[in-house]
Design an enzyme around this catalytic site. Structure first.
Site, PDB file in Angstrom:
ATOM      1  N   ASP A 173      25.689  42.468   7.855  1.00 30.75           N
ATOM      2  CA  ASP A 173      25.287  43.664   8.557  1.00 30.75           C
ATOM      3  C   ASP A 173      23.814  43.396   8.742  1.00 30.75           C
ATOM      4  O   ASP A 173      23.148  43.609   7.889  1.00 30.75           O
ATOM      5  CB  ASP A 173      25.797  45.043   7.966  1.00 30.75           C
ATOM      6  CG  ASP A 173      25.621  46.076   8.776  1.00 30.75           C
ATOM      7  OD1 ASP A 173      24.539  46.150   9.463  1.00 30.75           O
ATOM      8  OD2 ASP A 173      26.510  46.942   8.759  1.00 30.75           O
ATOM      9  N   ASP A 258      45.023  45.392  14.652  1.00 32.57           N
ATOM     10  CA  ASP A 258      45.577  46.417  15.133  1.00 32.57           C
ATOM     11  C   ASP A 258      44.726  46.746  16.473  1.00 32.57           C
ATOM     12  O   ASP A 258      45.219  47.781  17.047  1.00 32.57           O
ATOM     13  CB  ASP A 258      44.779  47.490  14.062  1.00 32.57           C
ATOM     14  CG  ASP A 258      45.496  48.998  14.576  1.00 32.57           C
ATOM     15  OD1 ASP A 258      46.577  49.138  14.805  1.00 32.57           O
ATOM     16  OD2 ASP A 258      44.480  49.831  14.545  1.00 32.57           O
ATOM     17  N   GLU A 263      44.082  46.704  26.186  1.00 35.70           N
ATOM     18  CA  GLU A 263      44.951  47.640  25.723  1.00 35.70           C
ATOM     19  C   GLU A 263      45.413  48.765  26.735  1.00 35.70           C
ATOM     20  O   GLU A 263      44.617  49.041  27.524  1.00 35.70           O
ATOM     21  CB  GLU A 263      44.349  48.529  24.550  1.00 35.70           C
ATOM     22  CG  GLU A 263      44.218  47.780  23.374  1.00 35.70           C
ATOM     23  CD  GLU A 263      43.584  48.375  22.206  1.00 35.70           C
ATOM     24  OE1 GLU A 263      43.435  49.770  22.290  1.00 35.70           O
ATOM     25  OE2 GLU A 263      43.358  47.973  21.066  1.00 35.70           O
ATOM     26  N   HIS A 281      47.148  49.867  17.587  1.00 38.46           N
ATOM     27  CA  HIS A 281      46.001  50.512  17.550  1.00 38.46           C
ATOM     28  C   HIS A 281      46.555  51.823  16.699  1.00 38.46           C
ATOM     29  O   HIS A 281      46.114  52.961  16.948  1.00 38.46           O
ATOM     30  CB  HIS A 281      45.302  51.030  18.687  1.00 38.46           C
ATOM     31  CG  HIS A 281      43.859  51.356  18.718  1.00 38.46           C
ATOM     32  ND1 HIS A 281      42.984  50.903  19.616  1.00 38.46           N
ATOM     33  CD2 HIS A 281      42.875  51.811  17.840  1.00 38.46           C
ATOM     34  CE1 HIS A 281      41.832  51.383  19.467  1.00 38.46           C
ATOM     35  NE2 HIS A 281      41.779  51.805  18.287  1.00 38.46           N
ATOM     36  N   GLY A 283      44.824  52.584  13.649  1.00 39.57           N
ATOM     37  CA  GLY A 283      43.885  52.588  12.647  1.00 39.57           C
ATOM     38  C   GLY A 283      43.641  54.198  12.301  1.00 39.57           C
ATOM     39  O   GLY A 283      43.510  54.343  11.076  1.00 39.57           O
ATOM     40  N   ALA A 284      43.633  55.147  13.110  1.00 37.33           N
ATOM     41  CA  ALA A 284      43.329  56.485  12.913  1.00 37.33           C
ATOM     42  C   ALA A 284      44.728  57.280  12.527  1.00 37.33           C
ATOM     43  O   ALA A 284      44.479  58.455  12.698  1.00 37.33           O
ATOM     44  CB  ALA A 284      42.418  57.079  13.866  1.00 37.33           C
TER      45      ALA A 284
END
Length: 531
Positions: A173, A258, A263, A281, A283-284
């Protein structure tokens, strides 16, 4: 008269009740966002709009929303809101940046387990009554090396969970400091080292020009043979076609995705390959996360509509109405100073020091600091806002210091921002003139007077003849118009800088042409939000 809010997407009933309990009138019409004509017809009645991802808030919608004061997005992504248009119309846009973090991190860990043990394929086989026990030979996570690309909010949670599984964790990072890496218990590495060492790679970075295809064909070729790759962050971070080839060749042993470049993903090079786990998708998508972001956005919107308090705003700082009138140009200057420093800094930041001189030293420095820090952070993460930027800085171990001083020079007030890394201290200063327009007045100790535009070019060189001609000729041949041209130098024959305000962003070929002349020690295109 009580403020009135429209909820045009599916939101928790508990969240809707929060509005009512706080004394806000609310219309819960969860399918209205999909009916563009009806939505346009009624939006002018409301002071607030609470949405998820289905409702699209365009400039046309905002033009019709004559009473709208605040838009609240339950979640982090605001691609469905025209934020510049909202800003121009004085509409605050809020989101809930941290409500999905744990859920998304857990999904990445779950996907890692799934691809390590081939769980979806084994489940499908068993459902068919095949009992192919010898076919599905997995690998343990214990003592394996997990390479984490992006060690921010979600990435740091993944690191923590992986360490709990007794994995070795290597993190890449650009903003990760040595101190923060040590605190997290991870090895801080460069990307190439991560690729060579990792048994599993998981991505947790936003999609920007710098991160697009960060796992390119060339990067995938550098990975350890038999690596498994997990992406629960953003589509476009991985070259899907190149990954499919690597899966077929055996360079990559498995993948779990994911998110996809396009999309909804109805087709992908990854589909139908063995040991590739794919989800739509999700993830949340947990009950807790959806409830958390819904409750949070209802509280934030109610606070603003009833008391004027601002939280997690993407397009304004947390300041009072009286302060905003005076501080507006200075907040913009702080953002520009941060944007300059952020775009110029490629190594981990250890500290950010902000000096306020003269009249500006008496203002709301917390808001100004937030603007400067957000400007820096947005170079790497465009989702950062004035509220989340200081949180992210603290998470990454960046030390923030603020100094006030009385008027000390020719300007009534100025801000000087210094970014400290292991390699260098980089400083830039600016002021606001009587016309209300921010200016850069000093870069790395060299005095200048530079108007700030959306597209700029910064160069450094030895103070020798021919620099102006080279810059002008190169821009002219490329058809790029120079709106303003500022020069400065530390002394005759010493370090010199140029800052060009351009009418358009220079193409990469223009930058390469300047670099190839051998006259410049640095050539850097810069972009600023001057709206």
């Amino acid at each position: 008269m009580a403020p009135k809010v429209l909820v045009s997407d599916k939101l928790s009933e508990t969240a809707v009740q929060i509005f009512r309990d706080r004394g806000v009138e609310v219309d819960y019409l969860p399918d209205l966002g999909k009916d563009k004509d009806k939505f346009l017809e009624v939006i002018g009645q409301y002071d607030g709009l609470a949405i998820r991802s289905a409702t699209k808030v365009s400039d046309k919608v905002l033009a019709a929303a004559t009473n709208l004061k605040v838009i609240g997005r339950a979640g982090i992504g605001v691609d469905n809101v025209d934020i510049p248009a909202a800003s121009k119309r004085g509409v605050i846009v809020m989101n809930t940046p941290f409500g999905n973090s744990v859920t998304t991190a857990e999904h990445a860990i779950a996907m890692m387990f799934a691809v390590a043990r081939q769980l979806p394929e084994a489940s499908a086989s068993t459902h068919e009554g095949k009992w192919e026990k010898n076919r599905f030979m997995g690998v343990e996570l214990f003592n394996k090396t997990l390479g984490v690309i992006g060690a921010g909010n979600i990435g740091s949670i993944v690191c923590d969970r992986a360490l709990g599984l007794h994995m070795k964790v290597a993190a890449y990072d650009p903003f990760l400091s040595d101190e923060r890496a040590k605190q997290m218990g991870v090895a801080k590495v460069e990307l190439d080292e991560l690729l060579a060492r990792a048994d599993f790679i998981t991505l947790h970075v936003p999609l920007t020009d710098k991160t697009r295809n960060i796992l390119s064909r060339e990067a995938i070729a550098k990975t350890k043979k038999g690596v498994r790759i997990i992406n629960c962050a953003r589509g476009g971070l991985v070259d899907e076609a190149a990954l499919a080839e690597a899966l077929q060749s055996g360079q990559v042993a498995g993948a779990a995705f994911d998110v996809f470049e396009v999309e909804p993903a109805t087709a992908s090079p990854l589909f139908h390959l063995p040991n590739v786990v794919v989800t739509p998708h999700l993830g949340a998508s947990t009950t807790e996360a959806q409830e958390n972001v819904a409750l949070q956005v209802a509280e934030q919107m109610s606070d603003y509509l009833l008391t004027g308090a601002v939280q997690n705003a993407l397009n304004m700082p947390s300041v009072t109405a009286e302060e905003a009138a005076v501080m507006g140009p200075w907040l913009k200057l702080a953002d520009h100073l941060g944007a300059f420093a952020g775009q110029m800094t490629d190594e981990p930041i250890k500290a950010i020091n902000v000096l306020y001189d003269g009249t500006v030293a008496a203002m709301n420095l917390q808001a100004l600091n937030c603007a400067a820090i957000a400007g820096i952070m947005k170079a790497q993460n465009p989702d950062v806002n004035l509220v989340s930027a200081p949180v992210i800085a603290r998470e990454r171990g960046i030390q923030i210091s603020t100094t006030r001083q009385e008027k000390s020079g020719v300007f009534d007030g100025y801000i000087k921002l210094t970014v400290v890394t292991d390699k260098r201290d980089r400083s830039i200063a600016g002021t606001v003139f009587s016309d209300g327009k921010p200016r850069f007045i000093q870069i790395k100790g060299i005095n200048i007077d530079a108007e700030i535009g959306a597209h700029m070019l910064y160069t450094t060189n030895d103070d020798v003849p021919g620099i102006i001609g080279t810059l002008g000729q190169t821009m002219g041949e490329a058809g790029v118009n120079i709106a303003n041209f500022t020069l400065g130098r530390s002394g005759v024959g010493k370090d010199a800088i140029a800052l060009l305000y351009l009418d358009e962003e220079p193409a990469p070929a223009v930058i390469k042409a300047l670099e190839s002349t051998g006259k410049f020690t640095q050539v850097r295109p810069l972009n600023f939000n001057v709206a």
